[in-house]
Design an enzyme around this catalytic site. Structure first.
Site, PDB file in Angstrom:
ATOM      1  N   HIS A  82     104.903  67.697  46.920  1.00  0.00           N
ATOM      2  CA  HIS A  82     103.482  67.421  46.723  1.00  0.00           C
ATOM      3  C   HIS A  82     102.813  68.627  46.080  1.00  0.00           C
ATOM      4  O   HIS A  82     103.074  69.762  46.455  1.00  0.00           O
ATOM      5  CB  HIS A  82     102.807  67.136  48.072  1.00  0.00           C
ATOM      6  CG  HIS A  82     101.353  66.819  47.925  1.00  0.00           C
ATOM      7  ND1 HIS A  82     100.901  65.558  47.613  1.00  0.00           N
ATOM      8  CD2 HIS A  82     100.260  67.611  47.986  1.00  0.00           C
ATOM      9  CE1 HIS A  82      99.580  65.583  47.514  1.00  0.00           C
ATOM     10  NE2 HIS A  82      99.170  66.807  47.728  1.00  0.00           N
ATOM     11  N   ASP A 161      92.159  57.563  55.148  1.00  0.00           N
ATOM     12  CA  ASP A 161      91.894  58.694  54.257  1.00  0.00           C
ATOM     13  C   ASP A 161      91.005  58.268  53.094  1.00  0.00           C
ATOM     14  O   ASP A 161      90.108  59.002  52.683  1.00  0.00           O
ATOM     15  CB  ASP A 161      93.205  59.292  53.728  1.00  0.00           C
ATOM     16  CG  ASP A 161      92.917  60.470  52.804  1.00  0.00           C
ATOM     17  OD1 ASP A 161      92.317  61.446  53.268  1.00  0.00           O
ATOM     18  OD2 ASP A 161      93.254  60.392  51.606  1.00  0.00           O
ATOM     19  N   ARG A 168      83.566  62.319  52.734  1.00  0.00           N
ATOM     20  CA  ARG A 168      83.588  63.786  52.592  1.00  0.00           C
ATOM     21  C   ARG A 168      83.013  64.202  51.248  1.00  0.00           C
ATOM     22  O   ARG A 168      82.256  65.171  51.146  1.00  0.00           O
ATOM     23  CB  ARG A 168      85.035  64.303  52.717  1.00  0.00           C
ATOM     24  CG  ARG A 168      85.545  64.308  54.142  1.00  0.00           C
ATOM     25  CD  ARG A 168      87.043  64.525  54.169  1.00  0.00           C
ATOM     26  NE  ARG A 168      87.452  65.774  53.562  1.00  0.00           N
ATOM     27  CZ  ARG A 168      88.653  65.992  53.015  1.00  0.00           C
ATOM     28  NH1 ARG A 168      89.571  65.043  53.000  1.00  0.00           N
ATOM     29  NH2 ARG A 168      88.936  67.145  52.501  1.00  0.00           N
ATOM     30  N   SER A 183      94.399  65.189  55.342  1.00  0.00           N
ATOM     31  CA  SER A 183      94.287  64.159  54.298  1.00  0.00           C
ATOM     32  C   SER A 183      95.595  64.094  53.488  1.00  0.00           C
ATOM     33  O   SER A 183      96.191  63.025  53.282  1.00  0.00           O
ATOM     34  CB  SER A 183      93.099  64.499  53.385  1.00  0.00           C
ATOM     35  OG  SER A 183      93.177  63.835  52.165  1.00  0.00           O
ATOM     36  N   LYS A 187      99.194  61.184  54.002  1.00  0.00           N
ATOM     37  CA  LYS A 187      99.830  60.390  52.935  1.00  0.00           C
ATOM     38  C   LYS A 187     101.318  60.734  52.825  1.00  0.00           C
ATOM     39  O   LYS A 187     102.148  59.870  52.551  1.00  0.00           O
ATOM     40  CB  LYS A 187      99.093  60.611  51.618  1.00  0.00           C
ATOM     41  CG  LYS A 187      97.723  59.922  51.626  1.00  0.00           C
ATOM     42  CD  LYS A 187      96.843  60.286  50.459  1.00  0.00           C
ATOM     43  CE  LYS A 187      96.163  61.592  50.654  1.00  0.00           C
ATOM     44  NZ  LYS A 187      95.048  61.925  49.798  1.00  0.00           N
TER      45      LYS A 187
HETATM   46  N1  URA Z   1      93.835  66.061  47.976  1.00  0.00           N
HETATM   47  C1  URA Z   1      93.840  65.167  48.982  1.00  0.00           C
HETATM   48  O1  URA Z   1      94.624  64.228  48.993  1.00  0.00           O
HETATM   49  N2  URA Z   1      92.961  65.334  49.983  1.00  0.00           N
HETATM   50  C2  URA Z   1      92.082  66.352  50.048  1.00  0.00           C
HETATM   51  O2  URA Z   1      91.332  66.444  50.998  1.00  0.00           O
HETATM   52  C3  URA Z   1      92.072  67.283  48.979  1.00  0.00           C
HETATM   53  C4  URA Z   1      92.965  67.112  47.948  1.00  0.00           C
END
Ligand code: URA
Length: 434
Positions: A82, A161, A168, A183, A187
């Site tokens: 990631h 999310d 947010r 967050s 995922k």
């Molecule tokens: N990328 C994400 O998936 N979430 C965040 O909060 C910031 C960057």
């Protein structure tokens, strides 16, 4: 249980229980906790933060809000990668084929462009015919047959999310470590891998501008992974300059192919090899040093390039893109040079502005529904530390009729800084958190 009491507890610096976090997150997804209470809750976290245990719970509760992918039918240890997002970041296009060529399965979900950063899925879609949506059967079949499949995130991946991120974004609570880490990791957890290599970008083109902030985020993400019994390594990498030389969708695919042919920019090649080596090491293919050698070998002997060809073919794309990228990819022949207005060393490049400039040329979206022009983007000709003379070409803009060249030029002019003194050079890899 009442949302009010949970908000109050966090506002006063208390540690939340699993039940309390579940009450807030699940209640918000179901519409039982209203926006205004969730906003106050997020702001309380913003100021009071969460410890590793709370972050791990928040991550799990969010991951459980939608589908969780079960990769157990694919043999071997599955390692996901990631990136926290940068400019010119096309690493998946190179790292994926390298590790797949070394027998490590890549069963990956990737994202689209976010803010000033590009997205792997958009880049892949610049290859004519390439399908980023596969049925579950096709996805597993491809991973079993050729060892790699990369698709867009499914609609029901971590709906908590999606809803919380939008809130947010509207309530100035994006940039808090617990919230960002949970967050991202929710995922990753829902994606089903056994471990993660996290490329945490640092600098002017990253969401984390300082090494200190990035290290904190890296430690938070690795901490969450470990609580969930996953392997994890975070690599802190320099985003004070765009990665490689190309920014924009087709241009980045072109650069990825060049890199797979062993002709890529040094910083980008080094990063890809390092990330691939960590992935192979976590997949227990050898020590990190052994894995690094294997990754280098896979680039040299053309196996990674052949894996990329197979990957493109199996997802419906035109595999000839490997041999004739400039003919197959949508490319524009309208190029505008951006020249230096003074002499000196390049001492800074505001990389976020480069990403935004590329978006003004049409490489990104203004709204979620907007389409992308794959053919446009920016080629960085001179980088940090280069000495230039007035009139030298600093960058090239690849433009089309949709491009706002005036704004992009202004942003490029603002992003470069010069001085008579040579700046200190920074390596691409700034640190590792295990
Ligand atoms: N990328 C994400 O998936 N979430 C965040 O909060 C910031 C960057």
């Amino acid at each position: 249980m009442r949302a009010y009491d949970i908000i109050l507890k966090k506002r006063n610096g208390g540690k939340l229980t699993k039940e309390e976090i579940e009450f807030m997150v699940n209640g918000y997804v179901k519409g039982e906790v209203p926006d205004y209470q969730m906003s106050a809750f997020l702001m309380a976290i913003y100021f009071r933060h969460m410890d590793t245990e709370e972050r791990a719970i928040l991550t799990e509760v969010m991951a459980n809000s939608g589908d969780r992918v079960d990769l157990s039918s694919i043999p071997g240890i599955k390692i996901d990668k990631h990136s926290t997002g940068g400019v010119g970041d096309k690493t998946t296009l190179v790292v994926g084929p390298i590790v797949a060529s070394l027998g490590v399965a890549v069963a990956k979900m990737s994202g689209r462009a976010l803010g000033h950063t590009g997205g792997t899925i958009d880049k892949l879609e610049s290859i004519p015919g390439f399908r980023t949506t596969l049925s579950e059967d096709e996805f597993f079949e491809n991973v079993r047959k050729i060892g790699i499949a990369v698709v867009g995130q499914t609609a029901n991946l971590v709906p908590a999310d999606k809803k919380i991120y939008a809130l947010r974004d509207a309530t100035a609570t994006v940039d808090e470590v617990s919230l960002i880490a949970s967050s991202i990791m929710s995922k990753k957890l829902a994606g089903g891998a056994d471990g993660y290599v996290l490329d945490v970008k640092v600098g002017s083109g990253a969401f984390m501008k300082t090494l200190e902030q990035a290290t904190e985020l890296a430690e938070a993400m690795v901490g969450i992974a470990k609580v969930h019994g996953k392997k994890a390594v975070a690599v802190l990498t320099n985003m004070d300059v765009p990665l490689g030389n190309m920014v924009g969708n087709s241009l980045e695919v072109l650069e990825a192919i060049e890199t797979l042919k062993g002709r890529g920019p040094e910083d980008f090649t080094q990063l890809c090899l390092n990330l691939a080596a960590w992935m192979c090491h976590l997949a227990e293919k050898g020590t990190f040093e052994e894995c690094l050698k294997m990754a280098e070998e896979s680039l040299k002997n053309g196996k990674a390039l052949e894996k990329f060809r197979e990957f493109v073919k199996y997802q419906g794309g035109n595999p000839e893109v490997v041999d004739r990228p400039e003919e197959i990819l949508p490319m524009t022949d309208k190029i505008i040079e951006f020249q230096a207005q003074e002499d000196g060393y390049i001492t800074a490049i505001d990389t976020e502005k480069i990403g935004i400039a590329s978006n003004y040329l049409g490489a990104g979206r203004k709204t979620k529904e907007d389409s992308i022009d794959y053919s446009v983007g920016i080629e960085i000709v001179k980088k940090l530390g280069d000495y230039i003379k007035e009139g030298d070409i600093l960058a090239k803009m690849y433009v089309s009729e949709v491009s706002d060249v005036e704004t992009a030029t202004k942003l490029l002019a603002e992003s470069y800084q010069f001085s008579a003194e040579r700046p200190e050079s920074k390596p691409i890899i700034l640190g590792t958190v295990k």
